[in-house]
Design an enzyme around this catalytic site. Structure first.
Site, short mmCIF file in Angstrom:
data_model
loop_
_atom_site.label_atom_id
_atom_site.label_comp_id
_atom_site.label_asym_id
_atom_site.label_seq_id
_atom_site.Cartn_x
_atom_site.Cartn_y
_atom_site.Cartn_z
N SER A 141 0.84 -1.19 0.00
CA SER A 141 0.00 0.00 0.00
C SER A 141 0.88 1.24 0.00
O SER A 141 1.96 1.24 0.61
CB SER A 141 -0.90 0.02 1.24
OG SER A 141 -1.57 1.26 1.36
N TYR A 179 -1.96 -0.34 10.35
CA TYR A 179 -2.09 -0.95 9.03
C TYR A 179 -0.93 -0.54 8.13
O TYR A 179 -0.32 -1.38 7.45
CB TYR A 179 -3.42 -0.54 8.42
CG TYR A 179 -3.58 -0.89 6.94
CD1 TYR A 179 -3.97 -2.16 6.56
CD2 TYR A 179 -3.35 0.06 5.95
CE1 TYR A 179 -4.12 -2.49 5.22
CE2 TYR A 179 -3.50 -0.25 4.61
CZ TYR A 179 -3.89 -1.52 4.25
OH TYR A 179 -4.04 -1.84 2.92
#
Length: 244
Positions: A139, A153
């Site tokens: 990501s 995260y």
């Protein structure tokens, strides 16, 4: 090809695109059996070959069973580690419950590691395999760290980046390429599940291209890295982020 977390979103798009490219696809899921069946039906309707397999990738024994199930379709030569969670809680890291942080790390980091281990054991030429390729889904949250929303995260995806770099060097001589694709803001159900259905739209002004990605655009990058056109690429982290 084995695709984890393939019942929806980016994983589903990867599975469908892979089937159209000629792969027999294992559609892995953890809870969303209905979603996995929809993806399976889409593939079959297009004339492709696929099966659905339930497994919690944070459990090593389940990962082994997942690869055993995949063997019903033939020898695995491509693994896409797409499964990942945010924990569906939003806020500052200091307020995140310990069990939420642990679960995110167990799935996003531990699960990806366990999948990579089993892929190397099965695909590597050192073990009699044909070789192949691994794609880890990272990501672009690793750039800014997702402060105030999902710092834990983002940290888990930073670990995925480092894993990609290290493993690529370890297994290059075993006929396995390891790369990562790092999506930016993408139009999936991830944000809505965390109570932020408009998050992608709110981020659009910060993206040079002015919009979030579609899952199919991320899938296209994954399939390119798996293709012979990318045969000399390993250890790369490819952003699919519209320039953000």
């Amino acid at each position: 090809m084995l695709v984890t977390g393939a019942s929806r979103g980016i994983g589903a798009a990867i599975a469908r695109r892979a089937a159209r490219a000629g792969y027999a696809v294992v559609v892995n899921y953890s809870e969303d059996s209905a979603g996995a069946e929809r993806v399976l039906q889409d593939i079959h309707d297009d004339g492709g070959t696929a099966l659905a397999a339930r497994a919690d990738i944070s459990v090593p024994a389940a990962v082994g069973s997942l690869f055993d199930a995949a063997a019903r379709l033939g020898e695995v030569t491509a693994v896409v580690n797409n499964a990942g969670i945010t924990g569906n809680l939003i806020g500052n890291l200091v307020d995140m419950p310990a069990e939420n942080v642990s679960r995110v790390m167990d799935v996003n980091v531990g699960g990806t590691i366990f999948m990579c281990q089993e892929a190397v054991r099965r695909m590597g030429t050192q073990a009699g395999g044909r070789g192949g390729a691994i794609i880890n889904i990272s990501s672009t949250a690793t750039k800014a760290g997702s402060p105030g929303t999902w710092a834990h995260y983002a940290a888990s995806k930073g670990a995925v980046d480092v894993l990609t770099t290290g493993l690529a060097a370890e297994v290059a001589q075993h006929g396995i390429r390891v790369n990562a694709v790092a999506p930016g803001s993408t139009n999936t159900g991830l944000h809505a599940a965390a109570g932020m259905p408009d998050r992608v739209a709110r981020l659009n002004p910060t993206i040079p291209m002015g919009r979030g990605a579609e899952p199919e655009e991320v899938a296209a990058a994954v399939l390119w890295l798996l293709s012979d056109e990318a045969a000399y690429i390993t250890g790369a982290i490819l952003p699919v982020s519209g320039g953000r």
